[in-house]
Design a protein around this motif. Structure first.
Motif, PDB file in Angstrom:
ATOM      1  N   LEU A  33       6.286  -0.256 -10.496  1.00 41.41           N
ATOM      2  CA  LEU A  33       5.505   0.784 -11.156  1.00 41.41           C
ATOM      3  C   LEU A  33       5.069   1.888 -10.203  1.00 41.41           C
ATOM      4  O   LEU A  33       4.740   1.647  -9.048  1.00 41.41           O
ATOM      5  N   HIS A  34       5.045   3.114 -10.734  1.00 40.82           N
ATOM      6  CA  HIS A  34       4.512   4.273 -10.030  1.00 40.82           C
ATOM      7  C   HIS A  34       3.493   4.956 -10.938  1.00 40.82           C
ATOM      8  O   HIS A  34       3.191   4.463 -12.038  1.00 40.82           O
ATOM      9  N   GLN A  35       2.972   6.089 -10.497  1.00 43.21           N
ATOM     10  CA  GLN A  35       1.894   6.744 -11.248  1.00 43.21           C
ATOM     11  C   GLN A  35       2.356   7.176 -12.633  1.00 43.21           C
ATOM     12  O   GLN A  35       1.558   7.225 -13.573  1.00 43.21           O
ATOM     13  N   ILE A 176       5.852  14.038 -18.643  1.00 41.97           N
ATOM     14  CA  ILE A 176       6.429  13.707 -17.339  1.00 41.97           C
ATOM     15  C   ILE A 176       5.352  13.859 -16.259  1.00 41.97           C
ATOM     16  O   ILE A 176       4.609  14.833 -16.241  1.00 41.97           O
ATOM     17  N   VAL A 177       5.287  12.878 -15.367  1.00 35.35           N
ATOM     18  CA  VAL A 177       4.411  12.965 -14.199  1.00 35.35           C
ATOM     19  C   VAL A 177       5.285  13.309 -13.001  1.00 35.35           C
ATOM     20  O   VAL A 177       6.317  12.673 -12.765  1.00 35.35           O
ATOM     21  N   ARG A 178       4.871  14.312 -12.243  1.00 42.15           N
ATOM     22  CA  ARG A 178       5.699  14.820 -11.153  1.00 42.15           C
ATOM     23  C   ARG A 178       5.006  14.670  -9.803  1.00 42.15           C
ATOM     24  O   ARG A 178       3.776  14.650  -9.713  1.00 42.15           O
ATOM     25  N   MET A 185       8.642  11.697 -11.243  1.00 39.31           N
ATOM     26  CA  MET A 185       8.452  10.356 -10.699  1.00 39.31           C
ATOM     27  C   MET A 185       9.428   9.387 -11.358  1.00 39.31           C
ATOM     28  O   MET A 185       9.651   9.412 -12.562  1.00 39.31           O
ATOM     29  N   SER A 186      10.004   8.516 -10.530  1.00 43.34           N
ATOM     30  CA  SER A 186      10.981   7.538 -10.990  1.00 43.34           C
ATOM     31  C   SER A 186      10.992   6.371 -10.019  1.00 43.34           C
ATOM     32  O   SER A 186      10.779   6.557  -8.808  1.00 43.34           O
ATOM     33  N   GLU A 196      14.775  13.582   1.545  1.00 40.79           N
ATOM     34  CA  GLU A 196      15.612  13.606   0.348  1.00 40.79           C
ATOM     35  C   GLU A 196      14.782  13.927  -0.891  1.00 40.79           C
ATOM     36  O   GLU A 196      15.234  14.643  -1.790  1.00 40.79           O
ATOM     37  N   LYS A 197      13.559  13.395  -0.943  1.00 36.88           N
ATOM     38  CA  LYS A 197      12.681  13.716  -2.074  1.00 36.88           C
ATOM     39  C   LYS A 197      12.390  15.217  -2.112  1.00 36.88           C
ATOM     40  O   LYS A 197      12.370  15.833  -3.184  1.00 36.88           O
TER      41      LYS A 197
END
Length: 279
Positions: A33-35, A176-178, A185-186, A196-197
């Motif tokens: 999980l992420h934000q 979408i949360v960025r 975010m993925s 790379e991000k």
């Protein structure tokens, strides 16, 4: 927060809440999980009294050469995050609980909506998702379910499936949360270095460019798609698709369509990334 591993225990727990008149909200995830995932819990809390989050890496949505075996499984860390977010129940079933007879020979598909975009290059993907979501809906029997709009094709398919199969479930989309640089975010962002991000943020910039072109009057959508793919290629991405589509049908948009969504899928090295922007 409690962690449950079996359908029987889950239904006993949820039936007690139903008898008390509680509304059940459901957030299906594959964990790691992420934000962005945690924001879905926040949305669920606004629409339900009891929030259930599933953590299950679903084998039927991965193709033979995809990253099922290496997909990150972070149960303990996920549970800590979910408890901090105010989740009531974590449902973390084993594969044998979700698929009691393997291989699974029954599937749910949503024809037409699953054939293009991600579905064109990942032919088993959406059939795997709609099958496992149907199974999870039958296990949880929620009043509402929350899905992130980053997977725009997925939520469109789920909405149609719920309508066609007469599920009495409200499907709620979450924005979408960025990252600060605009990258959506993925879980697969974890495969990327920080450098790379930062480079991957160009995906969102390309979407913003195309949106601006349309808002300033361009209606030659197929040419615009070609130009966007060339931009991605010049930035050393490997484009899968860049499609300007009708939000409702997911068909390629025509000049007189009013509700549009631009869908993007590409590879950065071996990492597959998707994003979209609505107009």
């Amino acid at each position: 927060m409690i962690v449950i591993n079996t359908i029987e225990e889950l239904q006993i727990e949820l039936n007690a809440h139903r008898r008390d008149g509680k509304r059940i909200g459901f957030v299906p995830t594959m964990g790691n999980l992420h934000q962005g995932h945690l924001s879905l819990v926040d949305v669920a809390k606004k629409h339900a009294d009891i929030v259930v989050v599933s953590l299950f890496v679903n084998p039927t949505q991965f193709g033979p050469n995809e990253d099922f075996d290496s997909y990150p499984r972070t149960l303990n860390e996920d549970c800590k995050k979910l408890e901090g977010q105010g989740t009531n129940i974590v449902f973390a079933p084993a594969k044998e609980e979700v698929y009691p007879k393997w291989p699974n020979i029954t599937s749910v598909t949503v024809a037409e909506l699953d054939k293009n975009h991600c579905g064109a290059s990942r032919p088993v993907f959406f059939g795997g998702i709609t099958t496992v979501v149907t199974k999870l809906f039958n296990m949880v029997r929620p009043d509402c379910a929350i899905f992130g709009e980053k997977d725009f094709q997925q939520i469109t398919i789920i909405r149609r499936m719920v309508t066609d199969l007469n599920f009495d479930i409200d499907i709620i989309g979450a924005p979408i949360v960025r990252e600060a640089n605009g990258l959506a975010m993925s879980s697969r962002n974890g495969y990327l270095s920080q450098q790379e991000k930062d480079h991957a943020s160009n995906l969102y910039q390309t979407l913003l460019w195309a949106k601006s072109e349309i808002e300033h009057g361009r209606q030659d959508f197929r040419q615009l798609e070609k130009e966007a793919n060339q931009k991605l290629d010049d930035l050393d991405f490997t484009p899968d698709y860049f499609n300007i589509t009708n939000q409702d049908t997911l068909e390629l948009a025509q000049a007189d369509d009013k509700k549009l969504v631009i869908l993007l899928g590409c590879y950065m090295g071996k990492v597959r990334l998707i994003d979209n922007i609505q107009l």
